[in-house]
Design an enzyme around this catalytic site. Sequence first.
Site, PDB file in Angstrom:
ATOM      1  CB  SER A 211      49.049   2.601  48.899  1.00 50.18           C
ATOM      2  OG  SER A 211      48.416   4.007  48.978  1.00 50.18           O
ATOM      3  CG  ASN A 212      49.860   6.084  52.892  1.00 53.11           C
ATOM      4  OD1 ASN A 212      48.305   6.161  52.832  1.00 53.11           O
ATOM      5  ND2 ASN A 212      50.460   6.655  51.663  1.00 53.11           N
ATOM      6  CG  HIS A 213      47.094   1.489  56.732  1.00 55.36           C
ATOM      7  ND1 HIS A 213      46.573   0.648  56.213  1.00 55.36           N
ATOM      8  CD2 HIS A 213      48.399   1.157  57.344  1.00 55.36           C
ATOM      9  CE1 HIS A 213      47.398  -0.534  56.369  1.00 55.36           C
ATOM     10  NE2 HIS A 213      48.237  -0.015  57.364  1.00 55.36           N
ATOM     11  CB  SER A 214      45.846   8.089  53.526  1.00 52.15           C
ATOM     12  OG  SER A 214      45.096   9.199  53.689  1.00 52.15           O
ATOM     13  CB  ALA A 280      49.307   9.489  53.786  1.00 50.00           C
TER      14      ALA A 280
END
Length: 403
Positions: A211-214, A280
């Site tokens: 995943s990512n930091h959104s 994101a």
Amino acid sequence: MLEGLKIAVYVSGGIAAYKIPDFVRSLIKAGAQVRVAMTPAAEQFVTPFTFEVLTKYPVLRDQSTYPDPVGHIHLADWLDLAILVPATANSLGKLVHGIADNEALASLLACNRPCLIVPAMNNKMWDHPATQRNIDQLRQDGYYVLDPAKGFLAEGYEGKGRMPEGQEILQAVMALATISQQEQRLDLTGQKIVISAGGTQEAIDPVRYISNHSSGKMGLAIAHVAALAGAQVTLVRTPSARDLAVIPEIQLIDVEDAHQLQTAMTEEVQEADMVVMAAAVSDYRPAQVAEQKIKKDKSQVSNDWHLHLVENPDILAGLPKDRALVIGFAAETQDVEKNATAKLVRKGADMIVANDVSRSDIGFGTDQNAVTLVTHQDKRCLAKTSKFQIAWAILDMAQSIQK
Ligand code: PMT
């Protein structure tokens, strides 16, 4: 986020009044100056003293206990934003007909600033034609009326009539404060807007994902500003965005990975006037999702574990562009505007919001952002400000795009 804003909270006499001190605290915590007015019935549920301790100011309830002899006008002239919460069927009816038989209602009649009304009552009272007529009338008169939530009522059964949670009302307050600070009017009445928010989660096995930091904050701010400006909003959100409060009128679709997001967006775009891809999206996903947790066992993985990734579909690029206005974001760490302009063309969008995500004070997870709005005709730089202000600017610029 509400720094410097003067908010008057008008409390009428429903059981949800017991939650208002906490809501007042959250307004103060967000930076607002708050004063309170109460109807006599509200005092049956919570004491004026509670509010006086929290706001450090006398509650408007009768002329003798208020610092100004014409208290109802004094409060109406002081405020930037009024909130009637909880708004009972009785107070709504009186407001519609201009009946000012207590100090709080008299002050609301004298108020010419934006006013948010948050009804809360029994579901049958809410459904009554008289209440619905009053709600319609209040909306026509320029009041912003939130829908009550569905859920467990004080009567001991489920129904539509619950006051939205304080954090949900706070989202509406931030959106309304943003809208009312602008010189131009943003009217999205009759528009259907679909917004994606949060970071996709691409499963590796039942316990791990990419995943990512959104956090979803940017997408949620757009959703709330659009809803308060009159749009019918659908929010497609990933798990990272699910902890954020959402007002009941926003329709929610929960997804986890890019494929589910693509399915939801492709379905929703059919009827939409505008689509905003603030999510994101992971560009790649594991080629295979292991059915069981991958063990740290040399028969399954070696010392360096290589994940085989395959490309995800480009959702934004694949959306039909004939009907809806399509807005994407570009999360960049270098050559921000140049890359955003390239994405505008490559993905066939009508606008790209160029976002410098190399800075820790804006972009991912923060309450503020700084962006450049890039369209085929125009470019607009927005210095660091709240995500609600950025949301307003995106929606405002979208209004000027000719399809
Ligand atoms: O959620 P917050 O914590 O508030 O943070 C906000 C944000 C930084 C996530 C947001 O402002 C933002 O920039 N969102 C887009 C992130 C992104 O995926 O950017 P990108 O440059 O990789 O993609 C460009 C556009 O294509 C985006 O609109 C994206 O949604 C879309 N995309 C990307 C990949 C893919 N496979 N399909 C897509 O549709």
